[in-house]
Design an enzyme around this catalytic site. Structure first.
Site, PDB file in Angstrom:
ATOM      1  N   MET A 208       0.937  -1.506  -0.020  1.00 35.80           N
ATOM      2  CA  MET A 208       0.119   0.185   0.001  1.00 35.80           C
ATOM      3  C   MET A 208       0.683   1.187  -0.069  1.00 35.80           C
ATOM      4  O   MET A 208       0.182   2.298   0.157  1.00 35.80           O
ATOM      5  CB  MET A 208      -0.968  -0.142   1.220  1.00 35.80           C
ATOM      6  CG  MET A 208      -1.816  -1.087   1.026  1.00 35.80           C
ATOM      7  SD  MET A 208      -3.324  -1.057   2.159  1.00 35.80           S
ATOM      8  CE  MET A 208      -2.904  -0.745   3.677  1.00 35.80           C
TER       9      MET A 208
ATOM     10  N   HIS B 218       9.266  -3.284   3.479  1.00 34.23           N
ATOM     11  CA  HIS B 218       8.981  -3.575   2.056  1.00 34.23           C
ATOM     12  C   HIS B 218      10.295  -3.814   1.353  1.00 34.23           C
ATOM     13  O   HIS B 218      10.178  -4.797   0.259  1.00 34.23           O
ATOM     14  CB  HIS B 218       8.226  -2.328   1.428  1.00 34.23           C
ATOM     15  CG  HIS B 218       6.936  -2.072   2.119  1.00 34.23           C
ATOM     16  ND1 HIS B 218       7.155  -0.911   3.078  1.00 34.23           N
ATOM     17  CD2 HIS B 218       5.883  -2.712   1.998  1.00 34.23           C
ATOM     18  CE1 HIS B 218       5.566  -0.846   3.437  1.00 34.23           C
ATOM     19  NE2 HIS B 218       5.047  -1.885   2.771  1.00 34.23           N
TER      20      HIS B 218
ATOM     21  N   GLN C 268     -10.361  -2.835   2.274  1.00 33.91           N
ATOM     22  CA  GLN C 268      -9.711  -3.387   3.400  1.00 33.91           C
ATOM     23  C   GLN C 268      -9.900  -2.638   4.446  1.00 33.91           C
ATOM     24  O   GLN C 268      -9.397  -3.009   5.405  1.00 33.91           O
ATOM     25  CB  GLN C 268      -8.727  -4.188   2.994  1.00 33.91           C
ATOM     26  CG  GLN C 268      -7.451  -3.095   2.896  1.00 33.91           C
ATOM     27  CD  GLN C 268      -6.001  -3.961   2.359  1.00 33.91           C
ATOM     28  OE1 GLN C 268      -6.020  -4.336   1.361  1.00 33.91           O
ATOM     29  NE2 GLN C 268      -4.984  -3.854   3.395  1.00 33.91           N
TER      30      GLN C 268
ATOM     31  N   GLN D 208      -2.874 -12.416   7.683  1.00 32.44           N
ATOM     32  CA  GLN D 208      -3.021 -12.143   6.148  1.00 32.44           C
ATOM     33  C   GLN D 208      -2.123 -13.112   5.309  1.00 32.44           C
ATOM     34  O   GLN D 208      -2.674 -13.658   4.363  1.00 32.44           O
ATOM     35  CB  GLN D 208      -2.370 -10.700   5.798  1.00 32.44           C
ATOM     36  CG  GLN D 208      -2.345 -10.312   4.334  1.00 32.44           C
ATOM     37  CD  GLN D 208      -1.703  -8.789   4.112  1.00 32.44           C
ATOM     38  OE1 GLN D 208      -2.861  -8.043   4.238  1.00 32.44           O
ATOM     39  NE2 GLN D 208      -0.762  -8.688   3.906  1.00 32.44           N
TER      40      GLN D 208
ATOM     41  N   SER E  84       6.260  -0.622  10.498  1.00 29.31           N
ATOM     42  CA  SER E  84       5.070  -0.600   9.661  1.00 29.31           C
ATOM     43  C   SER E  84       4.995   0.821   9.139  1.00 29.31           C
ATOM     44  O   SER E  84       5.387   2.091   9.692  1.00 29.31           O
ATOM     45  CB  SER E  84       3.883  -0.572  10.821  1.00 29.31           C
ATOM     46  OG  SER E  84       2.632  -0.333  10.378  1.00 29.31           O
TER      47      SER E  84
HETATM   48  P1  AMP Z   1       1.525  -2.746   3.384  1.00 30.99           P
HETATM   49  O1  AMP Z   1       2.218  -2.028   2.560  1.00 30.99           O
HETATM   50  O2  AMP Z   1       1.650  -2.460   4.901  1.00 30.99           O
HETATM   51  O3  AMP Z   1       0.354  -3.356   2.858  1.00 30.99           O
HETATM   52  O4  AMP Z   1       2.555  -4.151   3.535  1.00 30.99           O
HETATM   53  C1  AMP Z   1       2.989  -4.814   2.272  1.00 30.99           C
HETATM   54  C2  AMP Z   1       3.703  -5.912   2.415  1.00 30.99           C
HETATM   55  O5  AMP Z   1       4.737  -5.807   3.370  1.00 30.99           O
HETATM   56  C3  AMP Z   1       2.869  -6.931   3.293  1.00 30.99           C
HETATM   57  O6  AMP Z   1       3.005  -8.230   2.942  1.00 30.99           O
HETATM   58  C4  AMP Z   1       3.263  -6.940   4.822  1.00 30.99           C
HETATM   59  O7  AMP Z   1       3.283  -7.858   5.343  1.00 30.99           O
HETATM   60  C5  AMP Z   1       4.770  -6.456   4.200  1.00 30.99           C
HETATM   61  N1  AMP Z   1       5.485  -5.904   5.625  1.00 30.99           N
HETATM   62  C6  AMP Z   1       5.027  -4.780   6.361  1.00 30.99           C
HETATM   63  N2  AMP Z   1       5.638  -4.411   7.201  1.00 30.99           N
HETATM   64  C7  AMP Z   1       6.714  -5.598   7.327  1.00 30.99           C
HETATM   65  C8  AMP Z   1       7.991  -5.668   8.033  1.00 30.99           C
HETATM   66  N3  AMP Z   1       8.060  -4.636   9.296  1.00 30.99           N
HETATM   67  N4  AMP Z   1       8.698  -6.609   7.715  1.00 30.99           N
HETATM   68  C9  AMP Z   1       8.476  -7.376   6.643  1.00 30.99           C
HETATM   69  N5  AMP Z   1       7.254  -7.389   5.865  1.00 30.99           N
HETATM   70  C10 AMP Z   1       6.452  -6.136   6.193  1.00 30.99           C
END
Ligand code: AMP
Length: 289
Positions: free
Chosen positions: A34, A41, A65, A157, A189
């Site tokens: 996102m 990422h 979502q 997820q 995050s």
């Molecule tokens: P998001 O942009 O938050 O929807 O995350 C995109 C992807 O990055 C998802 O598969 C998340 O699980 C992964 N992700 C987000 N934060 C982390 C993190 N700290 N470590 C590893 N993967 C992450």
């Protein structure tokens, strides 16, 4: 192989990019995000490049979502920086659709996450996993990757996407990537940027609780939960306080709570709010015999 990041805003541009990658004989790894990209990422992108000839990153804040009253409107949108990170990481192509591109009509048919999507995160965010699975299936159908990568950070997820791929025979390999943390333990995050300095201090209790639970693994499920709960209870008295949504010990594949006698693999999961920010985290552990 690095070069400029091919940009696709809509489906015809994406089809052209996909055809080019195919014509070059490159396998494709998809990293759905996102945006507001961070080191977590980047870890997914690096793993994607190890697993395939071309990494494709999608950046789409998926309205379906988010529940009413959640942070869809204020979710950070940092496209220019995100594309710079994609370039640094050698991403072959970025798919950056608008809401109208992803949902041109009313979405009549959707993916149902079933009972597994109604516990833990799903219980606190009704409809969330239906929205996630629907957009992920659409992205998989649009990009047609050989492999798709997701973070262990969003444990439920990841488990739900694996389950969808199995139950719906989606022809893709799903790969999980370990959680990337700040030195203090806080899981990275995009939502961390909402936190004030004081809130960030309080938020450290999530990873502290998980580590406390991990240390008690040899004593069984009840001890794991008690150790984690003790840390969270203390953080509930901090300023600003932590408001816990759940702490649970689950089967990593089904997200069913483990029995008190359970031995073997488990996932300790936690969700809590600090001020207006909701955070989740988890740690895999093994309950010894
Ligand atoms: P998001 O942009 O938050 O929807 O995350 C995109 C992807 O990055 C998802 O598969 C998340 O699980 C992964 N992700 C987000 N934060 C982390 C993190 N700290 N470590 C590893 N993967 C992450």
């Amino acid at each position: 192989m690095t070069g400029p990041v091919l940009l696709a805003h809509d489906i015809s541009e994406l089809d052209a990019v996909r055809a080019k990658l195919g014509a070059d004989g490159r396998t494709v790894a998809l990293v759905p995000t996102m945006g507001a990209l961070h080191e977590g990422h980047r870890a997914l992108i690096r793993r994607a490049r190890e697993l395939a000839g071309a990494a494709v990153v999608s950046i789409f804040v998926n309205p379906r979502q988010f529940g009413p009253g959640e942070d869809f409107e204020r979710y950070p949108r940092t496209l220019e920086t995100d594309l710079e990170i994609c370039r640094e990481e050698g991403v072959a192509a970025a798919f950056v659709p608008s809401v109208d591109v992803m949902y041109p009509d009313e979405q009549v048919v959707t993916v149902s996450s079933g009972p597994m999507g109604a516990v833990f995160e799903g219980a606190h965010r009704p409809g969330h996993f239906d929205g996630v699975l629907t957009v992920v299936l659409k992205l998989l159908n649009l990009v047609r990757p050989d492999v798709a990568l997701f973070g262990q950070k969003d444990g439920q997820q990841l488990a739900m996407i694996r389950r969808m791929a199995r139950d719906l025979n989606v022809p893709v390999r799903i790969e999980g990537v370990p959680t990337v943390r700040e030195p203090g333990g806080l899981a990275l995050s995009s939502r961390n940027r909402y936190l004030s300095a004081e809130e960030r201090e309080t938020a450290l209790a999530l990873s502290r609780a998980l580590r406390a639970g991990e240390s008690a693994a040899a004593e069984g499920p009840a001890a794991v939960l008690a150790a984690g709960r003790a840390v969270l209870d203390e953080a509930a008295r901090a300023r600003p306080p932590l408001a816990v949504d759940y702490l649970g010990l689950v089967d990593p594949d089904s997200f069913a709570e483990v029995t008190p006698e359970h031995r073997g693999r488990a996932l300790l999961v936690v969700a809590a709010r600090v001020g207006a920010t909701r955070l989740i985290d988890n740690v895999p552990l093994t309950l010894e015999r």
